[in-house]
Design a protein around this motif. Structure first.
Motif, PDB file in Angstrom:
ATOM      1  N   ALA A   1       0.836  -1.192   0.000  1.00 59.22           N
ATOM      2  CA  ALA A   1       0.000   0.000   0.000  1.00 59.22           C
ATOM      3  C   ALA A   1       0.877   1.250   0.000  1.00 59.22           C
ATOM      4  CB  ALA A   1      -0.918  -0.009   1.222  1.00 59.22           C
ATOM      5  N   LEU A   2       0.315   2.344  -0.512  1.00 51.82           N
ATOM      6  CA  LEU A   2       1.054   3.604  -0.525  1.00 51.82           C
ATOM      7  C   LEU A   2       1.381   4.076   0.886  1.00 51.82           C
ATOM      8  CD1 LEU A   2      -0.875   5.542  -3.329  1.00 51.82           C
ATOM      9  CD2 LEU A   2       1.283   4.281  -3.520  1.00 51.82           C
ATOM     10  N   HIS A   3       0.553   3.718   1.838  1.00 53.18           N
ATOM     11  CA  HIS A   3       0.824   4.078   3.228  1.00 53.18           C
ATOM     12  C   HIS A   3       2.122   3.452   3.706  1.00 53.18           C
ATOM     13  CE1 HIS A   3       0.052   3.078   7.658  1.00 53.18           C
ATOM     14  NE2 HIS A   3       0.446   4.336   7.623  1.00 53.18           N
ATOM     15  N   THR A   4       2.347   2.182   3.377  1.00 53.36           N
ATOM     16  CA  THR A   4       3.582   1.502   3.779  1.00 53.36           C
ATOM     17  C   THR A   4       4.792   2.086   3.057  1.00 53.36           C
ATOM     18  OG1 THR A   4       2.297  -0.525   4.127  1.00 53.36           O
ATOM     19  CG2 THR A   4       4.686  -0.744   3.986  1.00 53.36           C
ATOM     20  N   LEU A   5       4.641   2.398   1.764  1.00 48.78           N
ATOM     21  CA  LEU A   5       5.749   2.969   1.009  1.00 48.78           C
ATOM     22  C   LEU A   5       6.145   4.341   1.549  1.00 48.78           C
ATOM     23  CD1 LEU A   5       4.597   2.007  -2.610  1.00 48.78           C
ATOM     24  CD2 LEU A   5       6.320   0.867  -1.205  1.00 48.78           C
ATOM     25  N   PHE A   6       5.165   5.146   1.900  1.00 51.03           N
ATOM     26  CA  PHE A   6       5.475   6.479   2.425  1.00 51.03           C
ATOM     27  C   PHE A   6       6.155   6.386   3.788  1.00 51.03           C
ATOM     28  CE2 PHE A   6       4.546  10.618   4.325  1.00 51.03           C
ATOM     29  CZ  PHE A   6       4.887  11.466   3.285  1.00 51.03           C
ATOM     30  N   ASN A   7       5.777   5.431   4.606  1.00 51.04           N
ATOM     31  CA  ASN A   7       6.449   5.258   5.894  1.00 51.04           C
ATOM     32  C   ASN A   7       7.895   4.815   5.711  1.00 51.04           C
ATOM     33  OD1 ASN A   7       4.406   6.055   7.643  1.00 51.04           O
ATOM     34  ND2 ASN A   7       3.489   4.017   7.725  1.00 51.04           N
ATOM     35  N   TYR A   8       8.177   4.018   4.671  1.00 55.66           N
ATOM     36  CA  TYR A   8       9.567   3.666   4.378  1.00 55.66           C
ATOM     37  C   TYR A   8      10.372   4.909   4.003  1.00 55.66           C
ATOM     38  CZ  TYR A   8       9.132  -1.440   4.549  1.00 55.66           C
ATOM     39  OH  TYR A   8       8.972  -2.741   4.964  1.00 55.66           O
ATOM     40  N   VAL A   9       9.770   5.825   3.252  1.00 53.16           N
ATOM     41  CA  VAL A   9      10.451   7.061   2.887  1.00 53.16           C
ATOM     42  C   VAL A   9      10.744   7.899   4.130  1.00 53.16           C
ATOM     43  CG1 VAL A   9      10.215   9.221   1.617  1.00 53.16           C
ATOM     44  CG2 VAL A   9       9.490   7.078   0.564  1.00 53.16           C
ATOM     45  N   LEU A  10       9.771   8.004   5.035  1.00 52.50           N
ATOM     46  CA  LEU A  10      10.001   8.746   6.279  1.00 52.50           C
ATOM     47  C   LEU A  10      11.102   8.112   7.110  1.00 52.50           C
ATOM     48  CD1 LEU A  10       6.368   9.612   7.468  1.00 52.50           C
ATOM     49  CD2 LEU A  10       7.991  11.066   6.266  1.00 52.50           C
ATOM     50  N   GLN A  11      11.148   6.797   7.134  1.00 49.31           N
ATOM     51  CA  GLN A  11      12.182   6.114   7.912  1.00 49.31           C
ATOM     52  C   GLN A  11      13.569   6.386   7.333  1.00 49.31           C
ATOM     53  OE1 GLN A  11      11.628   1.870   8.091  1.00 49.31           O
ATOM     54  NE2 GLN A  11      13.573   1.505   9.136  1.00 49.31           N
TER      55      GLN A  11
ATOM     56  N   GLN B   1      21.811   4.832   3.729  1.00 51.65           N
ATOM     57  CA  GLN B   1      21.754   4.559   2.301  1.00 51.65           C
ATOM     58  C   GLN B   1      20.509   3.733   1.983  1.00 51.65           C
ATOM     59  OE1 GLN B   1      25.435   2.684   1.229  1.00 51.65           O
ATOM     60  NE2 GLN B   1      26.651   4.524   1.562  1.00 51.65           N
ATOM     61  N   TRP B   2      20.095   3.816   0.713  1.00 48.04           N
ATOM     62  CA  TRP B   2      18.877   3.103   0.333  1.00 48.04           C
ATOM     63  C   TRP B   2      19.023   1.599   0.530  1.00 48.04           C
ATOM     64  CZ3 TRP B   2      14.222   5.039  -0.538  1.00 48.04           C
ATOM     65  CH2 TRP B   2      14.095   6.394  -0.841  1.00 48.04           C
ATOM     66  N   LYS B   3      20.196   1.069   0.249  1.00 48.06           N
ATOM     67  CA  LYS B   3      20.378  -0.374   0.380  1.00 48.06           C
ATOM     68  C   LYS B   3      20.423  -0.817   1.842  1.00 48.06           C
ATOM     69  CE  LYS B   3      25.410   0.009  -0.031  1.00 48.06           C
ATOM     70  NZ  LYS B   3      26.613  -0.423  -0.825  1.00 48.06           N
TER      71      LYS B   3
ATOM     72  N   HIS C   1      11.823  -4.377  -2.840  1.00 53.21           N
ATOM     73  CA  HIS C   1      13.215  -4.000  -3.041  1.00 53.21           C
ATOM     74  C   HIS C   1      13.362  -2.494  -2.854  1.00 53.21           C
ATOM     75  CE1 HIS C   1      17.224  -3.830  -5.042  1.00 53.21           C
ATOM     76  NE2 HIS C   1      17.311  -5.057  -4.555  1.00 53.21           N
ATOM     77  N   TYR C   2      14.504  -2.097  -2.328  1.00 57.67           N
ATOM     78  CA  TYR C   2      14.688  -0.677  -2.019  1.00 57.67           C
ATOM     79  C   TYR C   2      14.680   0.193  -3.271  1.00 57.67           C
ATOM     80  CZ  TYR C   2      19.609  -1.081  -3.416  1.00 57.67           C
ATOM     81  OH  TYR C   2      20.765  -1.276  -4.119  1.00 57.67           O
ATOM     82  N   THR C   3      15.066  -0.363  -4.420  1.00 61.49           N
ATOM     83  CA  THR C   3      15.071   0.442  -5.645  1.00 61.49           C
ATOM     84  C   THR C   3      13.656   0.841  -6.065  1.00 61.49           C
ATOM     85  OG1 THR C   3      15.103  -1.614  -6.938  1.00 61.49           O
ATOM     86  CG2 THR C   3      17.218  -0.556  -6.459  1.00 61.49           C
ATOM     87  N   ARG C   4      12.669   0.016  -5.753  1.00 62.03           N
ATOM     88  CA  ARG C   4      11.292   0.364  -6.097  1.00 62.03           C
ATOM     89  C   ARG C   4      10.798   1.522  -5.239  1.00 62.03           C
ATOM     90  NH1 ARG C   4       7.267  -4.519  -6.491  1.00 62.03           N
ATOM     91  NH2 ARG C   4       6.053  -2.767  -7.334  1.00 62.03           N
ATOM     92  N   ILE C   5      11.195   1.557  -3.970  1.00 59.39           N
ATOM     93  CA  ILE C   5      10.826   2.685  -3.111  1.00 59.39           C
ATOM     94  C   ILE C   5      11.486   3.960  -3.620  1.00 59.39           C
ATOM     95  CG2 ILE C   5      10.818   3.546  -0.746  1.00 59.39           C
ATOM     96  CD1 ILE C   5      11.040   0.696   0.228  1.00 59.39           C
ATOM     97  N   TYR C   6      12.737   3.840  -4.058  1.00 62.75           N
ATOM     98  CA  TYR C   6      13.440   5.010  -4.585  1.00 62.75           C
ATOM     99  C   TYR C   6      12.765   5.530  -5.850  1.00 62.75           C
ATOM    100  CZ  TYR C   6      17.078   7.730  -6.886  1.00 62.75           C
ATOM    101  OH  TYR C   6      17.769   8.728  -7.531  1.00 62.75           O
ATOM    102  N   ARG C   7      12.377   4.649  -6.753  1.00 66.19           N
ATOM    103  CA  ARG C   7      11.730   5.087  -7.996  1.00 66.19           C
ATOM    104  C   ARG C   7      10.382   5.749  -7.721  1.00 66.19           C
ATOM    105  NH1 ARG C   7      13.752   0.091 -10.143  1.00 66.19           N
ATOM    106  NH2 ARG C   7      11.722  -0.866  -9.770  1.00 66.19           N
ATOM    107  N   ILE C   8       9.645   5.214  -6.751  1.00 65.13           N
ATOM    108  CA  ILE C   8       8.355   5.825  -6.416  1.00 65.13           C
ATOM    109  C   ILE C   8       8.563   7.223  -5.835  1.00 65.13           C
ATOM    110  CG2 ILE C   8       6.371   5.631  -4.872  1.00 65.13           C
ATOM    111  CD1 ILE C   8       6.509   2.616  -5.228  1.00 65.13           C
ATOM    112  N   LEU C   9       9.574   7.384  -4.982  1.00 67.48           N
ATOM    113  CA  LEU C   9       9.850   8.700  -4.415  1.00 67.48           C
ATOM    114  C   LEU C   9      10.259   9.686  -5.501  1.00 67.48           C
ATOM    115  CD1 LEU C   9      10.262  10.650  -2.058  1.00 67.48           C
ATOM    116  CD2 LEU C   9      12.538   9.676  -1.745  1.00 67.48           C
TER     117      LEU C   9
END
Length: 276
Positions: free
Chosen positions: A39-49, A56-58, A73-81
């Motif tokens: 969910a986008l909620h989980t992805l946004f919390n990863y960005v805040l963390q 580093q992202w990895k 994978h951390y690269t997917r969070i980076y691409r979404i951000l």
């Protein structure tokens, strides 16, 4: 003591209710391809963390799924951000947070404090420079906040060896744009600044926006001492330092998270006790 720590904290995790109220209406969604597994909620919390820890992202701590593998994978969070940054989602989240505080009457715009701070970046980054005054290498940011230390304007980033005085003329247009976007009236407000900003061009830029500077004109060209070091200004300086990151690429994200912290703090406070 617990209350003071809560008021000064930068959010590292938003609840689902807070995310749907403050963040979700401003996020863009992909039109093609499969739906995201998380969910986008989980992805946004990863960005805040990641922003809070500065890792580093990895090295981002990602939870494991039922099969013992990382759930994403951390690269997917980076691409979404990066997509959210390109679509202007971060700026809309920040503007929505300031608009909510303004509509609830929680902004005190009688005095607007402006200041800058230099953040160290020991392992490199973009837009860096060595500051001979601070004796460190990093980047410099400048921003405005209201009398209660709520940031009301996006940061202006520059290299650490840049002078702060010219940055004020770059930050004032962003303050005016934010005021027009959310309906803030800054006419007659006092702009509280250090003596380093004391120059004719800065005073003219403030007067042209129907605001008043607290730095008097130095007609004889003498060096003016720093004026008006109130406790509110010192707290605003620490607020800028807490919300800024080590690279200008994270600056807008940092100010967005700091605005979210003020918005969530005011919302939780209004639930605990009535507003007087």
């Amino acid at each position: 003591m617990t209350g003071s720590q809560y008021r000064q904290a930068i959010p590292t995790k938003l609840s689902l209710e807070q995310f749907e109220q403050f963040v979700l209406p401003h996020l863009s969604r992909g039109r093609r391809g499969p739906a995201p597994t998380l969910a986008l909620h989980t992805l946004f919390n990863y960005v805040l963390q990641m922003l809070y820890t500065g890792c580093q992202w990895k090295a981002l701590a990602i939870k494991m799924n039922a099969r013992g593998l990382p759930e994403i994978h951390y690269t997917r969070i980076y691409r979404i951000l990066r997509r959210w940054q390109a679509d202007g989602c971060i700026e809309r989240i920040f503007a929505g947070s300031v608009r909510k505080l303004h509509q609830d009457g929680r902004l005190d715009l009688t005095v607007i404090h402006g200041d800058g701070t230099t953040t160290a970046a020991k392992k490199g980054g973009d837009n860096l420079g060595y500051s001979g005054h601070k004796h460190l290498k990093g980047d410099k940011v400048g921003a405005f906040c209201d009398r209660d230390c709520n940031i009301i304007s996006p940061f202006i980033a520059a290299a650490g060896n840049r002078n702060e005085s010219p940055l004020l003329r770059d930050a004032l247009p962003k303050l005016s744009e934010m005021a027009r976007a959310i309906g803030m009236d800054l006419r007659g407000s006092t702009v509280s600044l250090d003596g380093v900003y004391d120059c004719r061009a800065n005073r003219r830029a403030i007067f042209n926006r129907n605001m008043r500077p607290n730095i008097p004109e130095n007609r004889r060209g003498r060096k003016t001492p720093k004026r008006g070091h109130t406790s509110t200004r010192r707290s605003s300086r620490s607020a800028f330092a807490r919300s800024s990151a080590c690279s200008p690429g994270r600056t807008n994200i940092g100010v967005c998270c700091f605005a979210l912290s003020a918005l969530v703090r005011c919302t939780m406070r209004s639930r605990r006790s009535p507003t007087h």
